[in-house]
Design an enzyme around this catalytic site. Structure first.
Site, PDB file in Angstrom:
ATOM      1  N   TYR A 147      -5.223  -7.807  -3.851  1.00  0.00           N
ATOM      2  CA  TYR A 147      -4.631  -7.238  -2.587  1.00  0.00           C
ATOM      3  C   TYR A 147      -5.030  -5.885  -2.430  1.00  0.00           C
ATOM      4  O   TYR A 147      -5.626  -5.513  -1.425  1.00  0.00           O
ATOM      5  CB  TYR A 147      -2.965  -7.284  -2.765  1.00  0.00           C
ATOM      6  CG  TYR A 147      -2.388  -6.822  -1.447  1.00  0.00           C
ATOM      7  CD1 TYR A 147      -2.438  -7.581  -0.381  1.00  0.00           C
ATOM      8  CD2 TYR A 147      -1.662  -5.586  -1.507  1.00  0.00           C
ATOM      9  CE1 TYR A 147      -1.594  -7.163   0.743  1.00  0.00           C
ATOM     10  CE2 TYR A 147      -0.877  -5.086  -0.636  1.00  0.00           C
ATOM     11  CZ  TYR A 147      -0.846  -5.713   0.904  1.00  0.00           C
ATOM     12  OH  TYR A 147      -0.144  -5.242   1.638  1.00  0.00           O
ATOM     13  N   ARG A 188      11.175  -9.235  -2.371  1.00  0.00           N
ATOM     14  CA  ARG A 188      11.170  -7.580  -2.240  1.00  0.00           C
ATOM     15  C   ARG A 188      12.622  -7.075  -2.063  1.00  0.00           C
ATOM     16  O   ARG A 188      13.544  -7.812  -2.236  1.00  0.00           O
ATOM     17  CB  ARG A 188      10.440  -7.363  -0.510  1.00  0.00           C
ATOM     18  CG  ARG A 188       9.185  -7.384  -0.565  1.00  0.00           C
ATOM     19  CD  ARG A 188       8.684  -7.438   1.038  1.00  0.00           C
ATOM     20  NE  ARG A 188       7.450  -7.623   0.946  1.00  0.00           N
ATOM     21  CZ  ARG A 188       6.457  -6.563   1.221  1.00  0.00           C
ATOM     22  NH1 ARG A 188       6.994  -5.290   1.455  1.00  0.00           N
ATOM     23  NH2 ARG A 188       5.243  -6.957   1.454  1.00  0.00           N
ATOM     24  N   ARG A 277       8.664   5.385 -10.497  1.00  0.00           N
ATOM     25  CA  ARG A 277      10.231   6.090 -10.439  1.00  0.00           C
ATOM     26  C   ARG A 277      10.370   6.305  -8.822  1.00  0.00           C
ATOM     27  O   ARG A 277      11.507   6.443  -8.522  1.00  0.00           O
ATOM     28  CB  ARG A 277      10.376   7.136 -11.242  1.00  0.00           C
ATOM     29  CG  ARG A 277      10.304   6.863 -12.888  1.00  0.00           C
ATOM     30  CD  ARG A 277      11.102   8.139 -13.300  1.00  0.00           C
ATOM     31  NE  ARG A 277      12.262   8.471 -12.585  1.00  0.00           N
ATOM     32  CZ  ARG A 277      13.474   8.190 -12.685  1.00  0.00           C
ATOM     33  NH1 ARG A 277      13.751   6.731 -13.145  1.00  0.00           N
ATOM     34  NH2 ARG A 277      14.340   8.678 -11.881  1.00  0.00           N
TER      35      ARG A 277
HETATM   36  N1  LIG Z   1       5.835  -5.580   5.410  1.00  0.00           N
HETATM   37  C1  LIG Z   1       5.121  -4.464   4.847  1.00  0.00           C
HETATM   38  O1  LIG Z   1       6.069  -3.701   4.148  1.00  0.00           O
HETATM   39  C2  LIG Z   1       3.793  -3.905   4.747  1.00  0.00           C
HETATM   40  C3  LIG Z   1       3.275  -2.745   3.858  1.00  0.00           C
HETATM   41  C4  LIG Z   1       1.971  -2.656   3.897  1.00  0.00           C
HETATM   42  C5  LIG Z   1       0.878  -3.488   4.556  1.00  0.00           C
HETATM   43  N2  LIG Z   1       1.411  -4.407   5.421  1.00  0.00           N
HETATM   44  C6  LIG Z   1       0.349  -5.073   5.769  1.00  0.00           C
HETATM   45  O2  LIG Z   1       1.042  -5.612   7.374  1.00  0.00           O
HETATM   46  C7  LIG Z   1       0.539  -7.096   7.633  1.00  0.00           C
HETATM   47  C8  LIG Z   1       1.667  -7.919   8.119  1.00  0.00           C
HETATM   48  O3  LIG Z   1       2.327  -8.018   7.005  1.00  0.00           O
HETATM   49  P1  LIG Z   1       3.681  -8.628   7.122  1.00  0.00           P
HETATM   50  O4  LIG Z   1       4.745  -7.772   6.190  1.00  0.00           O
HETATM   51  O5  LIG Z   1       3.843  -9.055   8.349  1.00  0.00           O
HETATM   52  O6  LIG Z   1       3.517 -10.198   6.153  1.00  0.00           O
HETATM   53  P2  LIG Z   1       3.449 -11.522   6.588  1.00  0.00           P
HETATM   54  O7  LIG Z   1       3.005 -12.451   5.360  1.00  0.00           O
HETATM   55  O8  LIG Z   1       4.726 -12.126   7.156  1.00  0.00           O
HETATM   56  O9  LIG Z   1       2.325 -11.836   7.802  1.00  0.00           O
HETATM   57  C9  LIG Z   1       1.034 -12.034   7.547  1.00  0.00           C
HETATM   58  C10 LIG Z   1       0.513 -13.076   8.398  1.00  0.00           C
HETATM   59  O10 LIG Z   1      -0.645 -13.425   8.325  1.00  0.00           O
HETATM   60  C11 LIG Z   1      -0.953 -14.663   8.099  1.00  0.00           C
HETATM   61  N3  LIG Z   1      -2.119 -15.114   7.646  1.00  0.00           N
HETATM   62  C12 LIG Z   1      -2.351 -14.989   6.201  1.00  0.00           C
HETATM   63  N4  LIG Z   1      -3.824 -15.315   5.810  1.00  0.00           N
HETATM   64  C13 LIG Z   1      -4.379 -15.664   7.042  1.00  0.00           C
HETATM   65  C14 LIG Z   1      -5.551 -16.021   7.379  1.00  0.00           C
HETATM   66  N5  LIG Z   1      -6.501 -16.007   6.289  1.00  0.00           N
HETATM   67  N6  LIG Z   1      -5.723 -16.265   8.567  1.00  0.00           N
HETATM   68  C15 LIG Z   1      -4.894 -16.087   9.506  1.00  0.00           C
HETATM   69  N7  LIG Z   1      -3.690 -15.712   9.325  1.00  0.00           N
HETATM   70  C16 LIG Z   1      -3.337 -15.201   8.057  1.00  0.00           C
HETATM   71  C17 LIG Z   1       0.316 -15.222   7.614  1.00  0.00           C
HETATM   72  O11 LIG Z   1       0.274 -16.440   8.014  1.00  0.00           O
HETATM   73  C18 LIG Z   1       1.280 -14.401   8.130  1.00  0.00           C
HETATM   74  O12 LIG Z   1       1.629 -14.778   9.437  1.00  0.00           O
HETATM   75  C19 LIG Z   1      -0.480  -7.342   6.353  1.00  0.00           C
HETATM   76  O13 LIG Z   1      -1.772  -7.200   6.484  1.00  0.00           O
HETATM   77  C20 LIG Z   1       0.229  -6.630   5.292  1.00  0.00           C
HETATM   78  O14 LIG Z   1      -0.853  -6.470   4.060  1.00  0.00           O
HETATM   79  C21 LIG Z   1       2.810  -4.750   5.433  1.00  0.00           C
END
Ligand SMILES: NC(=O)c1ccc[n+]([C@@H]2O[C@H](COP(=O)([O-])OP(=O)(O)OC[C@H]3O[C@@H](n4cnc5c(N)ncnc54)[C@H](O)[C@@H]3O)[C@@H](O)[C@H]2O)c1
Length: 315
Positions: A147, A188, A277
């Protein structure tokens, strides 16, 4: 001839992506939601399906995509350790090949493109809070590397496309965000506490519960995404997006108990190794460049999140 902005949201059926689709439709855009439904679900966007200006496509971003759009928000990627460690090779592919494919598309159609990067690019930081200039301390070979390094490489690709092909890029480093449509089992702390409280199960606290975290409500984050996309071409980021307000795990647990009216007891478990922390964003740049800061108080955001989980668990 089209007058509406055509926007592609990859990962649009996920937690953040579905809220972004809602916001863009409300703002008058035509939205193409692309998702392979690995962690996302049609349920998250079911209320949009059938609307004239919303379209959903099952597609994996590790394969090229040919569509006509003006803007791309690249969110596709599983976001929590339980999900991204399930198939780590696919996680790296999604971040790296996904970025190449979406940047290739942006280059062909001259679209502006935003990357959902993460605070995890800072790894296990020696600097608190982390400004964007901090380069991070990331292990390239550990179980979280698929990741962290995937997201770092995606940032590299964004900046190389920008320098080499004059692409308009925007890189957001997202910190811990919560709200309705989070996954109930993603490990989480917010979803864990809320689900445990609603089920009447014991609430698990690691260590003494004195370690602190910051939580950004989803609506605040989506507001920042939209503002970031509208910035002038010279603004690329990376820009930290999150809520700098800090709460200890004990404070969070007590607030969840109060708002759910739950009788769950608190149980204490040993602190995992490497558990930081403190984790808190430095949002000085976002304040200045986007004229943005989070507005939703934890109590209000949690109330909405609890409402969502109550409904979900009753189904
Ligand atoms: N939620 C948070 O706190 C947070 C923090 C930092 C970064 N992010 C980033 O934000 C983005 C969204 O996160 P989220 O919390 O909504 O997670 P989530 O898992 O709900 O959303 C990710 C989406 O991407 C889709 N996906 C995964 N692999 C795929 C692929 N190969 N092709 C097409 N679709 C694909 C999944 O089915 C899902 O709908 C991510 O890139 C994540 O790394 C989120």
């Amino acid at each position: 001839m089209h007058t509406r902005t055509r926007v592609l949201v990859t990962g649009g059926a996920g937690f953040l992506g579905s809220h972004l689709c809602d916001r863009l439709i409300a703002d008058g855009a035509t939205v193409l939601c692309v998702d392979n439904f690995f962690t996302g679900s049609k349920d998250n966007v079911s209320h949009l399906i059938g609307q004239t200006h919303f379209e959903i496509m099952r597609h994996d971003v590790t394969f090229p995509l040919y569509v006509e759009v003006d803007q791309i928000y690249n969110l596709a990627c599983p976001a929590s350790p339980v999900h991204y460690q399930n198939d780590p090779v696919q996680t790296t592919k999604t971040s790296v090949h996904g970025a190449i494919n979406m940047l290739g598309l942006a280059k062909r159609v001259r679209a502006r493109i935003m990357q959902a990067s993460t605070s995890e690019v800072y790894g296990d930081p020696e600097v608190h809070p982390q400004p964007e200039s901090y380069r991070g301390l990331v292990n390239p070979i550990g179980p979280r590397s698929c990741y962290d390094e995937g997201k770092r490489c995606a940032e590299t690709l964004f900046f190389d496309y920008h320098r080499q092909h004059a692409l308009q890029i925007k890189v957001a480093r997202i910190f811990n965000t919560y709200g309705p449509r989070m996954h109930p089992n993603d490990g989480r702390v917010v979803s864990n506490f809320v689900v445990q409280a609603l089920r009447g199960d014991p609430i698990t606290i690691y260590g003494s519960g004195e370690q602190s975290r910051s939580f950004c409500y989803v609506d605040d984050l989506i507001e920042a995404f939209v503002r970031l996309m509208k910035t002038t071409p010279d603004f690329t980021g990376p820009v930290n997006l999150g809520n700098p307000g800090e709460f200890t795990m004990m404070e969070l647990a007590q607030l969840v108990l109060e708002l759910t009216d739950s009788k769950s007891e608190l149980v204490f478990r040993p602190l995992p190794i490497d558990d930081p922390r403190q984790r808190r964003p430095d949002i000085t740049l976002a304040k200045q460049a986007l004229d943005w800061e989070p507005k939703v108080a934890l109590r209000d955001g949690l109330t909405e999140t609890i409402r969502y989980f109550r409904h979900l668990l009753a189904r």
